[in-house]
Enzyme design. Sequence first.
Site, PDB file in Angstrom:
ATOM      1  N   ILE A   1       0.894  -1.225   0.020  1.00  0.00           N
ATOM      2  CA  ILE A   1      -0.150  -0.017   0.074  1.00  0.00           C
ATOM      3  C   ILE A   1       1.023   1.377   0.032  1.00  0.00           C
ATOM      4  CG2 ILE A   1      -2.172  -1.099   1.201  1.00  0.00           C
ATOM      5  CD1 ILE A   1      -1.109   0.103   3.825  1.00  0.00           C
TER       6      ILE A   1
ATOM      7  N   GLY B   1       7.545   4.045   1.473  1.00  0.00           N
ATOM      8  CA  GLY B   1       7.989   5.253   2.256  1.00  0.00           C
ATOM      9  C   GLY B   1       9.419   5.238   2.216  1.00  0.00           C
TER      10      GLY B   1
ATOM     11  N   GLY C   1      11.009   2.057   4.275  1.00  0.00           N
ATOM     12  CA  GLY C   1      10.808   0.857   3.626  1.00  0.00           C
ATOM     13  C   GLY C   1       9.328   0.569   2.836  1.00  0.00           C
TER      14      GLY C   1
ATOM     15  N   LYS D   1       5.513  -3.207   7.823  1.00  0.00           N
ATOM     16  CA  LYS D   1       6.667  -2.394   7.401  1.00  0.00           C
ATOM     17  C   LYS D   1       8.017  -3.099   7.127  1.00  0.00           C
ATOM     18  CE  LYS D   1       6.644   2.010   8.041  1.00  0.00           C
ATOM     19  NZ  LYS D   1       6.809   2.856   6.517  1.00  0.00           N
TER      20      LYS D   1
ATOM     21  N   ASP E   1      10.682  13.291  10.810  1.00  0.00           N
ATOM     22  CA  ASP E   1       9.768  13.328   9.455  1.00  0.00           C
ATOM     23  C   ASP E   1       8.282  13.583   9.791  1.00  0.00           C
ATOM     24  OD1 ASP E   1       9.578  13.122   6.885  1.00  0.00           O
ATOM     25  OD2 ASP E   1       9.515  10.728   6.692  1.00  0.00           O
TER      26      ASP E   1
END
Length: 1002
Positions: free
Chosen positions: A698, A701, A704, A720, A839
């Site tokens: 989906i 990023g 990963g 993830k 981030d």
Amino acid sequence: MHQGSLRTLEVMTGPSRRVVALVLVALLLLHGTVSSSAQTLRDDEQHLFAFLKNVLPGYPSPFNTSVPTCQWQGLSCIGLGAQQRIKSLALGGLGLNGSIPYSTLGALTSLTYLDLSYNLLTGEVPWDVWSSLPNLVHLGLSNNKLTGSLPKWVNMNQLLELNLSENLFSGPIPDSFGANLRYLKQLDLHGNNFSGPMPAFTNNKFLSYLDLSSNRFTGGVSYATFYIQELLMVNLSRNLLTGTIPDEFGWLYKIRTLDLSENNFEGPIPDFYNLRELRQFHVSSNGLNGSLPVNITRLPYLWDLGFANNKLTGSLPPLPWGMSSGIIRFLDCSNNFLSGSIPWGLLASENLAVVRLARNRFTGSIPTNVTTQMQEMDLGSNNFTGDIPATFTSSHLLEKLDVSSNQLNGSIPWDSITELHSLRYLNLAYNRFAEGALPNFAQFVNLSYLNLSSSYVSGSIPDSVGELRSLLQLDLSHNQVTGNIPTNLSQTTNLMSLDLSHNNLTGEIPPELVSLMSLSTLDLSFNNLSGVVPNANQWTHFTNLSYEGNSLLCGAALNKVCPTLSSPAPSPSAPVLVAAPSLSPSGFNVPSILHRNSSSGLEAGAVVGIVIGISLAICAFLSTYLLFHKKSTYKKPRKENSSYLTGPVTFESDPCAWASLVQQPASIPVIMFEKPLLNLTFADLLQATSKFHKDSQIADGRYGPTFKGALPGGFQIVIKVLYDDGPSNELEKAAQLEAIGKIRHENLVSLVGYCLVGDERLLVYEYMENGDVHTRLHDSPDEAHHPENWTKETWADANEKFVVSEELGWPVRHRIAVGVARALAFLHHGCVPNVVHRDVTSSNILLDSQYEPHLADCGLAELVGSGKRYEMDLTVTEPVLGGTPGYVPPEYGQTWKATARGDVYSFGVVLLELVTGKSPTGQYFHDSYGGNLVGWVRTLIREKRGYKCLDPKLLSSGVESEMLECLRIGYLCTAELPSKRPTMQQVVGLLKDVHVDIVTCM
């Protein structure tokens, strides 16, 4: 007529009777006229009062109602006595708030002057204002919040001045609009959202002042658009115009100012040799190429030239420029590809005040003859050689001198530079100067910026540095500076950035420096400093990177215990020789004491032995405890599974093939922090994701790829896989992940579990049903986000508070802001140790089924970044320390250090996204705005046009004041200087003070 008069008329005969009859008829007509005129004035007053009651709070208090209306301040009438009509309304800056009702101002048909500038008027201008005021000469509506488009037809044949600047008008300018205003002399539409092609003004033969800047006009500029011989000023800057600059501009013989900057023009600059009256010419920030036309510099009165940020090549034309060498005052050719040397005599032009030639390819030496009127000289980032001319001493008005990043050599002429008492900005960094000492700073009383990095400075920092009371930034890094950091540095109370890294400084960091309350950036790395690092005030926010390369520093700020052992007191009869301290295996500094007395030596040896033995015992105990503790909490995979791949296939190259090669997946446990009774293995993750098939992915990023899956019980998860391998030791990997798993907050995406499969680290999170905020805000065609469409209404139903499938309503956006702020406040102030996210983006804010926000990727910045794979994936636009373009604070490009104040900046960008509905970056943001959302918003707020930033889709919901308050908070968070930003705890309080009725979305 009175009865007595009639009787008298009846008895009269002959001529006398006829004369009296005529007189009575005249009196009767005059009485009717007077009554009619008085009624007309009363009608004007009623229309005026109706307007004022609608837009002026506290009406009629601002006016002196004890005098006739025509004597009110800002109002005048025409006519005498009872024949008066309202002629002029000058109501600017009275705080008028609201819309202009129909049949109020438009009914004052005798108006010749109407000025409502600098108010808070909203809504569209009523049709009757455009159609029912034929005598109007001046119409000023600037600096309001008026919306709508311009009509195709207006009835203002006498209009000479029209000013609609700094509003929210949108749409194209109809050609017929200009055609109806044939006698217009001044037209100012700057600072709106007008779009479409440039309008034609072929019928406006008298137009002399035209300002269409800061709009969204597109396309090219044709000859027919501006063939107006009377034009004196044309400003088309800050638009989206394309094509070449028309040669036909050369026919505007009377023009004095031509500004075409910050567009998308290409091609060469035309040789406007006919524009003999031109004074100011700006074409900066376009895509222009070719050389600088010689004839432009020969125009007799030209004194202001701006060519910056283009692709110009070639050399600067030789003198004379203008009518003589002294006409030029402002010259900006920075950021091009210009080469050659500076024409001899150019810097000596007697009126030259500002010259900017930075970031080009100029060579040769810097001319020695410089005018005494020079105020700013920026020659940085070129290839100049030779010395800095000592003749700069004559420029007593010089405030900025930048010759950085050149190949200058010789000695720095400090004797001359210190004579520049007006100097505020001095940058000599990155040159090849001969080694020399720092000067006496006492003469730089006005200096606010000093950068001597990589300039071969040596010697100690003089105590006179404390005299720099106005100093904001000091950079002496990468030199041969020695000695101690002077205590007097604490007197530079305005200092915000201090960089003394990569020198040979020794001694302690003066504890008095904690009084520098404005200090937000600090770098003392790679020196020979020792002692305790200050740990008070803002110094608690500086990371270990600020002190890296100083092995003798210690203290709480570094999580390093300072030595507490002291040597035995020397005997009066026995002199003691003390050697340098040596580092014991336990990490303590143990003095090595050599005595001439053998018994004293034995006692000292016994003490040292005991200390070392105890230290070793403590280390052994802690190591054993940690080892067994980790083993009890982490089920290590079987040894035979650690090398489970039999080929070159990696997860990155083919996740599905990689998964198929894993041996005995059912034996690899998934460590769960929540729902431990599920007893999951890697085989369950394979089944949930169809062996990490691409259809299950989906997102991909920065840390990963992310896969979605459902466990047998229906529990939806997200997996993830980190790009970076991390530590080679599996116990260290597990310890890192378990540390992240302990970070819990209701507005964080908490780590549910993890799985270690060979070198890969798989992180398991709970699935968030409503995706991320970035998709919710911006997941639509690019056209919807283009500024030309920013004022278009897209709500499917204006009565709905929230449309789940398309847009987030304001109450939900505010709730998202508060939730994310609370999460960051927890990370910065509630975690031990504190966590910097690095981030914070709208893509990392996920929404659950109730649209509650959860900040994702917490702690991953600490896990990823050291591996080769991650380093190879970095782009030039992203700092090594992490961050997403558009969200990265400006100081990261200089310090490369992540801080809590950096997170505050990134959160501020997210908050601006929520308020404006716009992405943080985009090609539609001009360079003048910094090329991003932050620059655009901050520019408009400084210009007192913050209301133009609000998401137009939400303006109908009556929350403008709340959105403006959040916009102000976002402005504070995105301050350029970190010290000016609030903490996240303060942000939470500010956001909670914004009153919003929180709604629950179904």
